[in-house]
Scaffold this motif. Structure first.
Motif, PDB file in Angstrom:
ATOM      1  N   LEU A 136       0.824  -1.208   0.000  1.00 46.47           N
ATOM      2  CA  LEU A 136       0.000   0.000   0.000  1.00 46.47           C
ATOM      3  C   LEU A 136       0.861   1.262   0.000  1.00 46.47           C
ATOM      4  CD1 LEU A 136      -2.807  -1.034   2.519  1.00 46.47           C
ATOM      5  CD2 LEU A 136      -3.056  -0.708   0.056  1.00 46.47           C
ATOM      6  N   ALA A 137       1.896   1.277   0.834  1.00 45.12           N
ATOM      7  CA  ALA A 137       2.757   2.452   0.915  1.00 45.12           C
ATOM      8  C   ALA A 137       3.496   2.679  -0.400  1.00 45.12           C
ATOM      9  CB  ALA A 137       3.754   2.294   2.059  1.00 45.12           C
ATOM     10  N   TYR A 140       1.086   3.809  -3.125  1.00 44.64           N
ATOM     11  CA  TYR A 140       0.673   5.206  -2.918  1.00 44.64           C
ATOM     12  C   TYR A 140       1.730   6.179  -3.437  1.00 44.64           C
ATOM     13  CZ  TYR A 140      -0.703   9.506  -0.548  1.00 44.64           C
ATOM     14  OH  TYR A 140      -1.053  10.806  -0.282  1.00 44.64           O
ATOM     15  N   PHE A 141       2.983   5.900  -3.143  1.00 46.52           N
ATOM     16  CA  PHE A 141       4.046   6.843  -3.496  1.00 46.52           C
ATOM     17  C   PHE A 141       4.570   6.669  -4.920  1.00 46.52           C
ATOM     18  CE2 PHE A 141       4.424   7.009   1.201  1.00 46.52           C
ATOM     19  CZ  PHE A 141       4.320   8.391   1.353  1.00 46.52           C
ATOM     20  N   ARG A 143       2.905   4.543  -7.480  1.00 49.45           N
ATOM     21  CA  ARG A 143       1.818   4.232  -8.424  1.00 49.45           C
ATOM     22  C   ARG A 143       2.161   3.057  -9.326  1.00 49.45           C
ATOM     23  NH1 ARG A 143      -2.367   5.604  -6.293  1.00 49.45           N
ATOM     24  NH2 ARG A 143      -3.449   5.512  -8.291  1.00 49.45           N
ATOM     25  N   SER A 148       5.492  -2.410  -6.259  1.00 52.73           N
ATOM     26  CA  SER A 148       4.968  -2.602  -4.909  1.00 52.73           C
ATOM     27  C   SER A 148       4.918  -4.078  -4.553  1.00 52.73           C
ATOM     28  CB  SER A 148       3.575  -1.978  -4.798  1.00 52.73           C
ATOM     29  OG  SER A 148       3.606  -0.607  -5.141  1.00 52.73           O
TER      30      SER A 148
END
Length: 201
Positions: A136-137, A140-141, A143, A148
């Motif tokens: 998630l982190a 988020y940063f 994309r 991820s």
């Protein structure tokens, strides 16, 4: 507690878990919503990120929940039966393999990110939570769904060594290695700066 020590019992666990993992959520959701087959459209990957590109958030969320459930349910059911760690690890790994190579869909499956995450949450909640938080982190940063997933896989394998029993750690490491291998094209695209970001058509 049922006896899960026999080869027949473990074979049954692996087979049932594999069949559960073989249910291709992305393909079924695409058919339900009248979308193109995610195995041949978009990125060609039958996963939630590709379904998001093809059909929007509602279809992607249903795909994500289905893939998470495939990893969670076999392990959670065995936990209720007080199965040993070896059976839990086998169930998680077999469900993951089912997603990668689904018998119901010509053995052409996805990359296993959500199914692995579900399996991790059921196998070792601390490792699973760390893995999901990492994804998630990073998403988020950056994309980038693929980046991820790769970061989460590495973190999961490392964290499992300290936070999970040995046999479960082994299963998590094996899933992480396979997940990274399944992302080999994404790794090349990331290196070349050609990887599409989350939500990009």
């Amino acid at each position: 507690m049922l006896d899960f020590s026999s080869p027949a019992a473990l074979g049954g666990v692996a087979l049932v878990s594999y069949f559960i993992g073989s249910i291709a959520s992305a393909v079924l959701v695409a058919r339900l919503f009248g979308l193109p087959d995610p195995r041949t459209a978009g990125s060609g990957n039958p996963g939630a990120t590709n379904v998001l590109r093809l059909g929007g958030k509602k279809a992607a969320i249903l795909t994500l929940l289905g893939d998470l459930g495939k990893g969670i349910l076999p392990v959670l059911f065995l936990r209720l039966l007080q199965a040993p760690d070896a059976a839990l690890a086998l169930a998680a790994f077999a469900a993951f393999i089912g997603h990668l190579f689904p018998v119901f869909f010509g053995f052409k499956g996805g990359k296993g990110v959500a199914t692995a995450a579900g399996a991790l949450l059921a196998l070792s909640p601390p490792v699973g939570a760390l893995c999901v938080t990492t994804w998630l982190a990073s998403a988020y940063f950056t994309r980038y769904s693929s980046l991820s997933a790769l970061l989460a896989a590495v973190i999961a394998a490392l964290a499992a060594v300290y936070l999970a029993p040995p046999v479960i750690s082994l299963a998590i490491s094996a899933m992480s290695a396979l997940l990274i291998a399944r992302h080999h094209r994404n790794i090349r695209r990331l290196w070349r700066g050609e990887e599409p970001k989350i939500g990009k058509k």
